[in-house]
Motif scaffolding. Sequence first.
Motif, PDB file in Angstrom:
ATOM      1  N   ALA A  25      49.909  36.713  52.139  1.00  8.09           N
ATOM      2  CA  ALA A  25      49.420  37.083  51.016  1.00  8.09           C
ATOM      3  C   ALA A  25      48.937  38.670  51.120  1.00  8.09           C
ATOM      4  CB  ALA A  25      48.325  36.082  50.688  1.00  8.09           C
ATOM      5  N   PRO A  26      49.001  39.415  49.907  1.00  6.20           N
ATOM      6  CA  PRO A  26      48.781  40.999  49.835  1.00  6.20           C
ATOM      7  C   PRO A  26      47.124  40.806  50.354  1.00  6.20           C
ATOM      8  CG  PRO A  26      49.117  39.962  47.677  1.00  6.20           C
ATOM      9  CD  PRO A  26      49.510  39.020  48.654  1.00  6.20           C
ATOM     10  N   PRO A  27      46.674  41.997  51.044  1.00  6.18           N
ATOM     11  CA  PRO A  27      45.218  41.779  51.405  1.00  6.18           C
ATOM     12  C   PRO A  27      44.394  41.954  50.160  1.00  6.18           C
ATOM     13  CG  PRO A  27      46.386  43.885  51.914  1.00  6.18           C
ATOM     14  CD  PRO A  27      47.501  43.068  51.678  1.00  6.18           C
ATOM     15  N   VAL A  28      43.340  41.334  50.103  1.00  8.38           N
ATOM     16  CA  VAL A  28      42.424  41.473  48.867  1.00  8.38           C
ATOM     17  C   VAL A  28      41.702  42.783  49.156  1.00  8.38           C
ATOM     18  CG1 VAL A  28      40.359  40.311  47.982  1.00  8.38           C
ATOM     19  CG2 VAL A  28      42.209  39.014  48.697  1.00  8.38           C
ATOM     20  N   PRO A  29      41.645  43.630  48.224  1.00  2.35           N
ATOM     21  CA  PRO A  29      41.056  44.841  48.264  1.00  2.35           C
ATOM     22  C   PRO A  29      39.482  44.881  48.348  1.00  2.35           C
ATOM     23  CG  PRO A  29      42.005  44.654  46.175  1.00  2.35           C
ATOM     24  CD  PRO A  29      42.327  43.547  46.881  1.00  2.35           C
ATOM     25  N   GLU A 166      41.587  43.952  38.882  1.00  9.09           N
ATOM     26  CA  GLU A 166      40.326  44.208  39.556  1.00  9.09           C
ATOM     27  C   GLU A 166      40.095  45.855  39.899  1.00  9.09           C
ATOM     28  OE1 GLU A 166      39.628  42.076  43.146  1.00  9.09           O
ATOM     29  OE2 GLU A 166      38.905  40.395  41.765  1.00  9.09           O
ATOM     30  N   GLN A 167      41.465  46.449  40.060  1.00 11.15           N
ATOM     31  CA  GLN A 167      41.489  47.745  40.511  1.00 11.15           C
ATOM     32  C   GLN A 167      41.224  48.427  38.911  1.00 11.15           C
ATOM     33  OE1 GLN A 167      41.485  49.829  42.831  1.00 11.15           O
ATOM     34  NE2 GLN A 167      41.795  51.677  41.690  1.00 11.15           N
ATOM     35  N   THR A 168      41.473  47.947  37.710  1.00 11.16           N
ATOM     36  CA  THR A 168      41.179  48.611  36.508  1.00 11.16           C
ATOM     37  C   THR A 168      39.579  48.403  36.141  1.00 11.16           C
ATOM     38  OG1 THR A 168      43.473  47.906  35.463  1.00 11.16           O
ATOM     39  CG2 THR A 168      41.622  48.136  33.980  1.00 11.16           C
TER      40      THR A 168
END
Length: 197
Positions: A25-29, A166-168
């Motif tokens: 899974a892509p890393p959770v920022p 989440e970035q937004t």
Amino acid sequence: MVGMRHVITALTLMVTVILVGCVKAPPVPTYPEITFQHLNPIMLNVSEIKIVNEFRPTLKAPNVEHELPVKIDQSVRNWVRDRLRASGNSGAVATVTIKDASAVEEILEKPVGIKSVVTKNQSELYKFHVLVEVKVSEISGASGFVTAEAARSKSVPEGITLNQREQTYYVQVEALMQGFDVEMEKNIRSFLGNYIR
């Protein structure tokens, strides 16, 4: 022949399971706290600074404050910690009241027709709002107060990933708090100047 078919099916399933297990899974920022330590503190001629949080998240739609990687009300607490200093008068207290620290999701209507099929449409609009009061109360009964608020809104396209959402959220809350900081400092200096040292 039937037995061989079962063996091949079993091997295919094993390979599929192994391949699925290898997909990471892509890393959770992670997101840093929003702070104001790079700015000069405002020295208030009070003996104490209190924080009161009147905002109560609903934890249900359309509100999404609980989904923000960095919360608005916690960012206000950081602002108080970094920007305000109690520097004197034992007969006065400053109370910072968080009136609103909300984030609301609005589902946008999807356009109809051929254009909606060939273009990526904006699917949600997020509205961020903060409202805070700073009140100085003296033991003599004299007092003064100011409020400051800031608002931001941002739409996002359909198909956005959780990480992109989440970035937004983070970018908008950071901009919201920057706007709040400017407004609150201006109001304190304009209307609570007698309490600045």
